[in-house]
Design a protein around this motif. Structure first.
Motif, short mmCIF file in Angstrom:
data_model
loop_
_atom_site.label_atom_id
_atom_site.label_comp_id
_atom_site.label_asym_id
_atom_site.label_seq_id
_atom_site.Cartn_x
_atom_site.Cartn_y
_atom_site.Cartn_z
N ASP A 1 -32.44 9.72 0.78
CA ASP A 1 -31.30 10.61 0.87
C ASP A 1 -31.12 11.06 2.32
N GLU A 2 -30.05 10.55 2.92
CA GLU A 2 -29.84 10.78 4.35
C GLU A 2 -29.64 12.26 4.67
N LEU A 3 -28.99 12.99 3.78
CA LEU A 3 -28.73 14.40 4.04
C LEU A 3 -30.03 15.21 4.10
N VAL A 4 -30.94 14.92 3.20
CA VAL A 4 -32.22 15.62 3.21
C VAL A 4 -33.01 15.26 4.47
N LEU A 5 -32.86 14.01 4.86
CA LEU A 5 -33.49 13.56 6.10
C LEU A 5 -32.93 14.33 7.30
N LYS A 6 -31.64 14.56 7.29
CA LYS A 6 -31.02 15.35 8.35
C LYS A 6 -31.53 16.79 8.33
N TRP B 1 -26.38 11.75 15.62
CA TRP B 1 -26.50 11.39 14.21
C TRP B 1 -26.39 12.62 13.31
N LEU B 2 -27.01 13.71 13.74
CA LEU B 2 -26.96 14.95 12.95
C LEU B 2 -25.54 15.45 12.78
N PRO C 1 -25.63 9.24 -1.01
CA PRO C 1 -26.52 8.12 -1.37
C PRO C 1 -26.14 7.60 -2.74
N PHE D 1 -38.13 11.97 1.21
CA PHE D 1 -36.78 11.49 0.94
C PHE D 1 -36.37 10.30 1.81
N TRP D 2 -37.34 9.73 2.47
CA TRP D 2 -37.10 8.45 3.14
C TRP D 2 -38.42 7.71 3.36
N THR E 1 -22.11 12.30 6.81
CA THR E 1 -23.18 11.73 5.99
C THR E 1 -22.59 11.23 4.68
N VAL F 1 -36.69 20.78 3.48
CA VAL F 1 -37.00 19.58 2.71
C VAL F 1 -37.87 19.94 1.50
N THR G 1 -30.82 4.01 9.40
CA THR G 1 -31.27 5.36 9.04
C THR G 1 -32.77 5.51 9.26
#
Lengths: 196, 196
Positions: free
Chosen positions: A103-108, B91-92, B99, B41-42, B96, B166, B11
Motif C-alpha cells: 500500500d503506497e499510501l501507508v508507505l508514504k 514522491w511524497l 492499491p 505495507f511494502w 497516490t 504505520v 515504489t
DNA sequence: CCATTCATGTAATCGGTTACATGATTCT
DNA sequence: AGAATCATGTAACCGATTACATGAATGG
C-alpha cells in the motif's frame, strides 16, 4: 485422479470459477463482475481473463457455448463443469496464505515527517473522502442486498451469504482506512495552528 | 533537470529511500527492515533489493561505502544523497493511486456457501487468531515506541511519527480483519446447532 | 553435526499491466 | 461527429517470486 493432482489454476482461476458457480457468463461479463464491489478483492483485466478461461477449459473445469447475436458481437458463454465445482471445493478447503500487503499510501505515511504538514494533511483528507465514498457504496450495496435476498443473507448455504460476507469485509476495511486517514490529517493539522 | 524528469524508481525504490532517510543501512539490513512491522505495507525479497539499490545508485539517489569486516562478510552501507532526498520529497507530494487489493481469503468467502460450514468456521477462527496475533504485535510495538520516543510520537516532523502512523494503520487493519473472521465464523456456526 | 545469521549477488519464471488490434451498434 | 458499450483476442513489458550460487562464523 486425472486433473486433481496438480493445482491447475492460479487464484484468478478460482475467482472465475466462483463467479461461474453462481451463473453462466461470458469473458466480458466476468471481467465486468471483477470491477464491481463483489470482485473488489480480486481484480483482473480482460487480457488476463480470456487466456485464463482457455486454460480452465483445457483443464476441463469450464465449458462454453457460442451464442450468436444479431446486433452485437457473438459471445462465448462459459459454465462450470462438475470437475470445476470439485476443484473449487478443494481450493476452499485448502490452506490460505496471508496476502502480502502493498500500500503506497501507508508507505508514504512512514516518510511523512519529511513532507510539508499542511500539504500532507490535505492529501490525507482527500484519501479519507475516497474511502468514505467506497464505504457508502458498500453500505448501499448491502441495503439493496437485504431487499433482494432477505433472510437468505444470513444462510451460509446461500450464494447471497457470500456476497454479504465480502460486502461486510469491504465496509470494515473502508471504514477503518477512512478513519485512519482522518486521524492522520488531524495530527498533521494540529501542528499548524497559527496559519491564516 | 537531469534526473528529476523521469521517475527513476519503482515504489520499492521509494521504500528504500524512506528507510535510508532515517539511517544508513546495507542491502541486508534494508531487507530485514522490510520484514518488520514498519515495512509491513511494502515487502520485498533480497533478490529485489540488491538490483534496486544498484539502480538507485546509478541514478545518483544513494551512495555506498564498503565496510570491511573481519569475522563477517564485507558489506556496502548505503546512504541517501541530496538528490535522493529531493526525489523522496517529490514522491511524497505526488498523487497516490489506490492499491488493487488481492486477498485470497475474502475471495474464498465469496464462495463459502459451497463449503462445509463447520470446516469453514474452523478455518475462519484460525485466521481470526493469526490476525489477532499480528494485532498484539503491533500494539506492543506501539507501547515500546511510546517508551522510546515519548512526545516525539505526536510530532509530525519527527521520524517516530512515521512509525507511529504505520503502526496505527496496522493495528486498525488487523483488528478489523480479525473481527470480520470471527463474525464469519459465528455466522457459519450458527447453522450447526444440533451437532454433538 | 546441522541450522541459523550475516552478506551479496544472478537467473529463470510467472503473474499482471499496458498497449496493440478489430468492428458493429447505440447514445450524446 | 465522436464517445461509449459490447465482445474477444494477442504481444510486449515489468515487477515480483523462487531458485541457484557462495561462504565464514556462531549457536543449539
Amino acid at each position: 485422479m486425472s486433473a486433481r493432482d496438480k493445482a491447475i489454476s492460479s487464484t484468478l482461476g478460482y475467482a472465475l470459477l466462483g463467479l461461474l458457480a453462481r451463473e453462466e457468463r461470458s469473458g466480458y461479463d466476468l471481467t465486468q463482475a471483477l470491477k464491481n464491489p463483489v470482485g473488489y478483492f480480486w481484480f483482473a483485466q480482460h487480457s488476463q481473463v480470456y487466456p485464463e478461461l482457455a486454460r480452465l477449459e483445457t483443464a476441463g473445469l469450464v465449458a462454453h457455448t457460442l451464442i450468436e447475436q444479431a446486433d452485437r458481437p457473438d459471445k462465448k458463454v462459459y459454465r462450470l463443469t462438475d470437475m470445476g465445482r470439485a476443484a473449487l471445493s478443494a481450493w476452499l478447503n485448502a490452506d490460505t496464505e496471508l496476502p502480502r500487503k502493498r500500500d503506497e499510501l501507508v508507505l508514504k505515511a512512514y516518510s511523512i515527517w519529511l513532507a510539508d504538514p499542511a500539504a500532507a494533511a490535505r492529501m490525507m483528507r482527500e484519501h479519507a473522502q475516497t474511502h468514505a465514498a467506497h464505504l457508502a457504496e458498500f453500505q448501499s450495496g448491502l441495503s439493496n442486498l437485504e431487499g433482494e435476498a432477505g433472510a437468505a443473507l444470513w444462510q451460509p448455504d446461500s450464494p447471497w451469504f457470500g456476497v454479504h460476507a465480502v460486502l461486510r469485509r469491504g465496509i470494515g476495511y473502508e471504514r477503518e482506512y477512512s478513519e485512519w486517514c482522518e486521524w492522520l490529517a488531524q495530527c498533521l493539522e494540529g501542528t499548524e495552528k497559527g496559519s491564516p
